[in-house]
Write an enzyme that holds these catalytic residues in place. Sequence first.
Site, PDB file in Angstrom:
ATOM      1  N   GLY A 100       4.725  -1.691   0.852  1.00 29.95           N
ATOM      2  CA  GLY A 100       5.223  -3.005   0.441  1.00 29.95           C
ATOM      3  C   GLY A 100       4.300  -3.638  -0.580  1.00 29.95           C
ATOM      4  O   GLY A 100       3.159  -3.214  -0.774  1.00 29.95           O
ATOM      5  N   GLN A 102       2.602  -6.180  -0.556  1.00 24.29           N
ATOM      6  CA  GLN A 102       1.334  -6.675  -0.011  1.00 24.29           C
ATOM      7  C   GLN A 102       0.727  -5.676   0.980  1.00 24.29           C
ATOM      8  O   GLN A 102       0.072  -6.047   1.947  1.00 24.29           O
ATOM      9  CB  GLN A 102       1.533  -8.030   0.658  1.00 24.29           C
ATOM     10  CG  GLN A 102       1.619  -9.198  -0.306  1.00 24.29           C
ATOM     11  CD  GLN A 102       0.310  -9.453  -1.052  1.00 24.29           C
ATOM     12  OE1 GLN A 102      -0.750  -9.052  -0.617  1.00 24.29           O
ATOM     13  NE2 GLN A 102       0.393 -10.127  -2.190  1.00 24.29           N
ATOM     14  N   SER A 103       0.919  -4.397   0.722  1.00 24.95           N
ATOM     15  CA  SER A 103       0.433  -3.352   1.618  1.00 24.95           C
ATOM     16  C   SER A 103      -1.092  -3.319   1.700  1.00 24.95           C
ATOM     17  O   SER A 103      -1.776  -3.167   0.681  1.00 24.95           O
ATOM     18  CB  SER A 103       0.946  -1.989   1.151  1.00 24.95           C
ATOM     19  OG  SER A 103       0.245  -0.941   1.772  1.00 24.95           O
ATOM     20  N   ASN A 104      -1.621  -3.438   2.917  1.00 26.86           N
ATOM     21  CA  ASN A 104      -3.066  -3.292   3.119  1.00 26.86           C
ATOM     22  C   ASN A 104      -3.510  -1.865   2.818  1.00 26.86           C
ATOM     23  O   ASN A 104      -4.587  -1.640   2.270  1.00 26.86           O
ATOM     24  CB  ASN A 104      -3.427  -3.645   4.564  1.00 26.86           C
ATOM     25  CG  ASN A 104      -3.096  -5.073   4.922  1.00 26.86           C
ATOM     26  OD1 ASN A 104      -3.426  -5.987   4.191  1.00 26.86           O
ATOM     27  ND2 ASN A 104      -2.432  -5.259   6.041  1.00 26.86           N
ATOM     28  N   CYS A 106      -2.202   0.238   0.670  1.00 23.87           N
ATOM     29  CA  CYS A 106      -2.238   0.490  -0.771  1.00 23.87           C
ATOM     30  C   CYS A 106      -3.500  -0.114  -1.392  1.00 23.87           C
ATOM     31  O   CYS A 106      -4.138   0.507  -2.248  1.00 23.87           O
ATOM     32  CB  CYS A 106      -0.984  -0.076  -1.446  1.00 23.87           C
ATOM     33  SG  CYS A 106       0.506   0.892  -1.098  1.00 23.87           S
TER      34      CYS A 106
END
Length: 373
Positions: A100, A102-104, A106
């Site tokens: 997503g 706001q992926s942690n 990523c």
Amino acid sequence: MGSLQETQLPQFEFLTKKPYTPPSWAAHLTPTPSHLFSLGHFPTPIHKWNLPNLPKNTQVYVKRDDLSGMQLSGNKVRKLEFLMAEAVEEGADCVITIGGVQSNHCRATAVAAKYLNLDCYLILRTTKDLVYRDPGLDGNLLVERLAGARIELVSEEDYYRLGRDELINILKNKLLGEGRKPYVIPMGGSTSLATWGYIEAVREIQQQLKQGNVVGATFDDIVVACGSGCTGAGLALGSRLSHLGAQVHAYSSWGSPDYFYDYAQGLLDGLQAGLKARDIIDIKDAKGLGYAINTKEELIFLKEIAEETGIILDPVYSGKAAFQMMRDMADDPAKWEGRKVLFIHTGGLLSLYDNMEAVAPLVGNWQRMDICR
């Protein structure tokens, strides 16, 4: 002062690929990782968490994997230590992953890649009306873009129409055509190899117990958020094999428990563990209104926990897990009475930026200073 290119930088420990020796109780698992990179700050501390309204004689401790380093990256660091070692071993010059907007995971991947001088390509899911716009610099995006990650935006419609694997293959084939050597990391960094990150975390917990960092010999329960299944599977497998004896409870932030049981089983089978996921982990639904969607009650809970204990929980993963854990304790106090519980804080602080408008009315504790001179 010379540029970074002109300056001889010291060789930091985390840049050195190190041989890995598994715990004796996990040595039969296969394949066994041969190396890892020391990317995180371990061991992460464990301390008493003075939560309000606990059942009688129940003690809750928190393991601060939100302090694991790499720009507040939480549990992802433990997985990336093994995944990045394999990427380098295979001669990759870049990594690809997906999540997503706001992926942690990523964001952690972008930082880890840059530590190791690898380019990072992030496929980020966003809404249809935002896919052609600059994604901005909120939260995780700020770290990713500062670290030089290449952002590839896809709409939610295309994400679900094509699927994660196809989107990754499109980008992978493009890079291969340009002569690059990409290493693919799936969503959440969840693979059988990455599961070793939390098998190793169980060894760390055992050592902390032996060193007297925590009062008592063991924990009765371990509680963790479940976003892809890998962290919970590693903890459960490690707890069973090491005879730590703790029952692992994983609270899912999306999807059904049945989905995560099946996914965790695939991870265990990939290690030839010979165990059934349903026998070693208790997975419960904590998604509420849906992934990354919070009720006012959940946000009030986050604010109250921060105010009373100083622990900031993220609204997507650990926040929902803690909220549901406390609700379960209130609904069935006898089940938890007298238990010693370890809650794994998996990080994700930066995702609070996506909830600023909803959180703002809850934190109105400010005023203009009254200066009488």
